[in-house]
Design a protein around this motif. Sequence first.
Motif, PDB file in Angstrom:
ATOM      1  N   UNK A   1       0.771  -1.121   0.066  1.00 20.10           N
ATOM      2  CA  UNK A   1       0.103  -0.043   0.008  1.00 20.10           C
ATOM      3  C   UNK A   1       0.613   1.272  -0.010  1.00 20.10           C
ATOM      4  N   UNK A   2       1.946   1.425   0.899  1.00 14.64           N
ATOM      5  CA  UNK A   2       2.897   2.432   0.742  1.00 14.64           C
ATOM      6  C   UNK A   2       3.326   2.697  -0.586  1.00 14.64           C
ATOM      7  N   UNK A   3       3.838   1.612  -1.442  1.00 15.78           N
ATOM      8  CA  UNK A   3       4.435   1.810  -2.604  1.00 15.78           C
ATOM      9  C   UNK A   3       3.296   2.150  -3.688  1.00 15.78           C
ATOM     10  N   UNK A   4       2.035   2.000  -3.424  1.00 14.27           N
ATOM     11  CA  UNK A   4       1.044   2.335  -4.282  1.00 14.27           C
ATOM     12  C   UNK A   4       0.698   4.014  -3.909  1.00 14.27           C
ATOM     13  N   UNK A   5       0.584   4.328  -2.625  1.00 11.87           N
ATOM     14  CA  UNK A   5       0.451   5.667  -2.406  1.00 11.87           C
ATOM     15  C   UNK A   5       1.607   6.463  -2.893  1.00 11.87           C
TER      16      UNK A   5
ATOM     17  N   UNK B   1       2.718  10.916  -6.467  1.00 13.91           N
ATOM     18  CA  UNK B   1       3.597  11.448  -7.610  1.00 13.91           C
ATOM     19  C   UNK B   1       3.056  11.701  -8.970  1.00 13.91           C
ATOM     20  N   UNK B   2       1.943  10.875  -9.028  1.00  9.92           N
ATOM     21  CA  UNK B   2       1.090  11.021 -10.264  1.00  9.92           C
ATOM     22  C   UNK B   2       0.334  12.382 -10.172  1.00  9.92           C
ATOM     23  N   UNK B   3      -0.199  12.449  -8.918  1.00 12.29           N
ATOM     24  CA  UNK B   3      -1.027  13.696  -8.866  1.00 12.29           C
ATOM     25  C   UNK B   3      -0.140  15.130  -8.649  1.00 12.29           C
TER      26      UNK B   3
ATOM     27  N   UNK C   1       5.555   8.585 -13.137  1.00 12.84           N
ATOM     28  CA  UNK C   1       5.512   8.047 -11.621  1.00 12.84           C
ATOM     29  C   UNK C   1       6.373   6.676 -11.504  1.00 12.84           C
ATOM     30  N   UNK C   2       6.226   5.900 -12.202  1.00 14.80           N
ATOM     31  CA  UNK C   2       6.630   4.588 -12.258  1.00 14.80           C
ATOM     32  C   UNK C   2       8.180   4.663 -12.464  1.00 14.80           C
ATOM     33  N   UNK C   3       8.574   5.149 -13.512  1.00 13.26           N
ATOM     34  CA  UNK C   3       9.956   5.667 -13.640  1.00 13.26           C
ATOM     35  C   UNK C   3      10.933   6.219 -12.423  1.00 13.26           C
TER      36      UNK C   3
ATOM     37  N   UNK D   1       0.788  -1.975 -12.844  1.00  6.10           N
ATOM     38  CA  UNK D   1      -0.320  -2.156 -12.670  1.00  6.10           C
ATOM     39  C   UNK D   1      -1.198  -0.969 -12.198  1.00  6.10           C
ATOM     40  N   UNK D   2      -0.593  -0.321 -11.135  1.00  7.34           N
ATOM     41  CA  UNK D   2      -0.963   0.758 -10.452  1.00  7.34           C
ATOM     42  C   UNK D   2      -1.193   1.924 -11.503  1.00  7.34           C
ATOM     43  N   UNK D   3      -0.128   2.307 -12.158  1.00  7.92           N
ATOM     44  CA  UNK D   3      -0.188   3.416 -13.029  1.00  7.92           C
ATOM     45  C   UNK D   3      -1.387   3.071 -13.961  1.00  7.92           C
ATOM     46  N   UNK D   4      -1.468   1.940 -14.662  1.00  8.98           N
ATOM     47  CA  UNK D   4      -2.485   1.781 -15.629  1.00  8.98           C
ATOM     48  C   UNK D   4      -3.832   1.772 -15.041  1.00  8.98           C
ATOM     49  N   UNK D   5      -4.116   1.290 -14.087  1.00 10.77           N
ATOM     50  CA  UNK D   5      -5.518   1.379 -13.308  1.00 10.77           C
ATOM     51  C   UNK D   5      -5.576   2.619 -12.786  1.00 10.77           C
TER      52      UNK D   5
END
Length: 593
Positions: free
Chosen positions: A506-510, A515-517, A533-535, A582-586
């Motif tokens: 969850x921390x990694x997803x946050x 960072x995306x926002x 964000x993923x890079x 997966x998180x950036x795609x979702x």
Amino acid sequence: MLFSVFVSFMVTPWAAVRLLHRSLTPQRAYRNLFARGPFKRRVAEKQPAPHSAHHHETWMDRLYRRIMRPLIVRPVYRYGFLCGVTLLLLASCMLVPLKLVMVKMLPFDNKSEFQIIIDMPEGAPLEQTAAVARDIAEYVRTVPEVTDIQTYIGTASPYNFNGLVRHYFLRRGGNVADLQVNLAPREARTRQSHDIAKAVRPNVQAIAERFHARIKVAEAPPGPPVLQTLVAEIYGPNYSRQMELARQVRDIFDRTAGVVDVDWYVEDDQTKYVFAVDQEKAALNGVSVAHVQTTLQVALDGMNTGLAHFPKEKEDVPITLRIARAQRSSLEDLKAIKVQGRQGNSVSLGELVRIEEVVQDKSIYHKNLMPVVYVTGDVAGAAESPVYAMLSLMPGVGAIKLPEGYAFEQRLTTQPPTMEKFAMKWDGEWHITYEVFRDLGIAFAAVLVLIFMLVVGWFQSLKTPFVILAAVPFSLIGILPAHWATGAFFTATSMIGFIAGAGIVVRNSIILVDFIELRLTQGMPLAEAVVDAGAVRFRPMLLTAAAVVVGASVILSDPIFQGLALSLMAGEVASLLLSRMAVPILYYLLMRR
């Protein structure tokens, strides 16, 4: 946790400014230090939005961007990737029903001892029990890893975990014996104690069968605090019928492959001789009934008549009066014992009593005030987990026909509410396993709800928490195959590792979503922001996963905590690789409109 938050927000930024001044200019250090909070808008006005950071990227970042851009732009690739991740998750979960990953409460430990419990038929003489124990001990001595053996005949061995949990310390009588087997230190042998105990069981069982004895090879500790690994509790309105059903269940246990050390809590039929005093004859000879009872008690059990004081003894020695064994070993010997009447006449007991041969009453066990008959067993086959043994036993138990006209009910978690009908409850390690995994699952669900509420409050969105929490199951893609590859059980410690690793996931997803926002507030397009964000945030995620792997590796060789280590290590690696994509795609799918 609170101290680590203080360090990360206060000490780390201060140390970065002080210690990294050679690699950072004051302007860059200032911008990095105050890139969040109330200073974000002021710093953003002074500095143009960094649409890219390609000049600081490694070949891994460039490869990631090259893979991610088609996944974001092309729906076929995007949905194909999500379907592939879903199939991987389903395939990993299928390892459990396919028995490629076994579920168990606790794994087997590697101790330096195990115990052999011997139960002869009730009424067996102490000498015969000693002969069985001697033959078993002679065989066990031939095992290379065995260093010494202690034999306890007619009594229980000293208190240990087995004795306290399984009530072995209460064992007394001429038909019981314990063998305490000590092994060489674990550093001096290649086989674990469980493998040694499993290897000696067939030969020990063969020796015991010659004497009609039942044995149990108990490891220390045997696992959860239960009566036995497999326990069947038979309830009903009639105790005699309960014992008949228990005998059928015991026979099913004996016939089932992988179920060993089968026993039940019912004594064998024992002949009992009742000396009924003929009161008329006793009165004619001037002998009271109490006098006859006292004479038989002295002959069979003896009577304490006083204390002997010896100068070399620390305590007084009791004096017991008893007839010699040769004069009390048969009914004829007892009938020949003389009793003195009031007139001084002597009369034999045979003239005053009538001997009746009956079957001795059996012990009646209760659980929660309900009469119960226990049938116990252990597992030592290909599937050394009680869950799979129960699945093999349940069809046979369900096929038992009751003449009362109703089905023989099997209950998994609760006792029958009444004793009106015959029913059976599965207990033992299964019940503890069910309760532990149930409680852990409930706690995990409650934690996810709390995380959902916190994320909703922080991001002010009901969509974002679903993106963040969607990465939690990804760790199973690594956890379950890792247990299958190493041949480890999925235990309660594995479940704890999965729950603990979910917090890091969850921390990694946050980190990614935040960072995306941030990039979106700086004016970057959504498609570029999710890729960026993923890079950019991959390095802290990678370092976190590496720290978890290194920290958990020290307990990987421990039999008990191996599941915890596998869950943390494999789960973090799998979630790191999959959540980064997966998180950036979702997020892109949910926010693009």
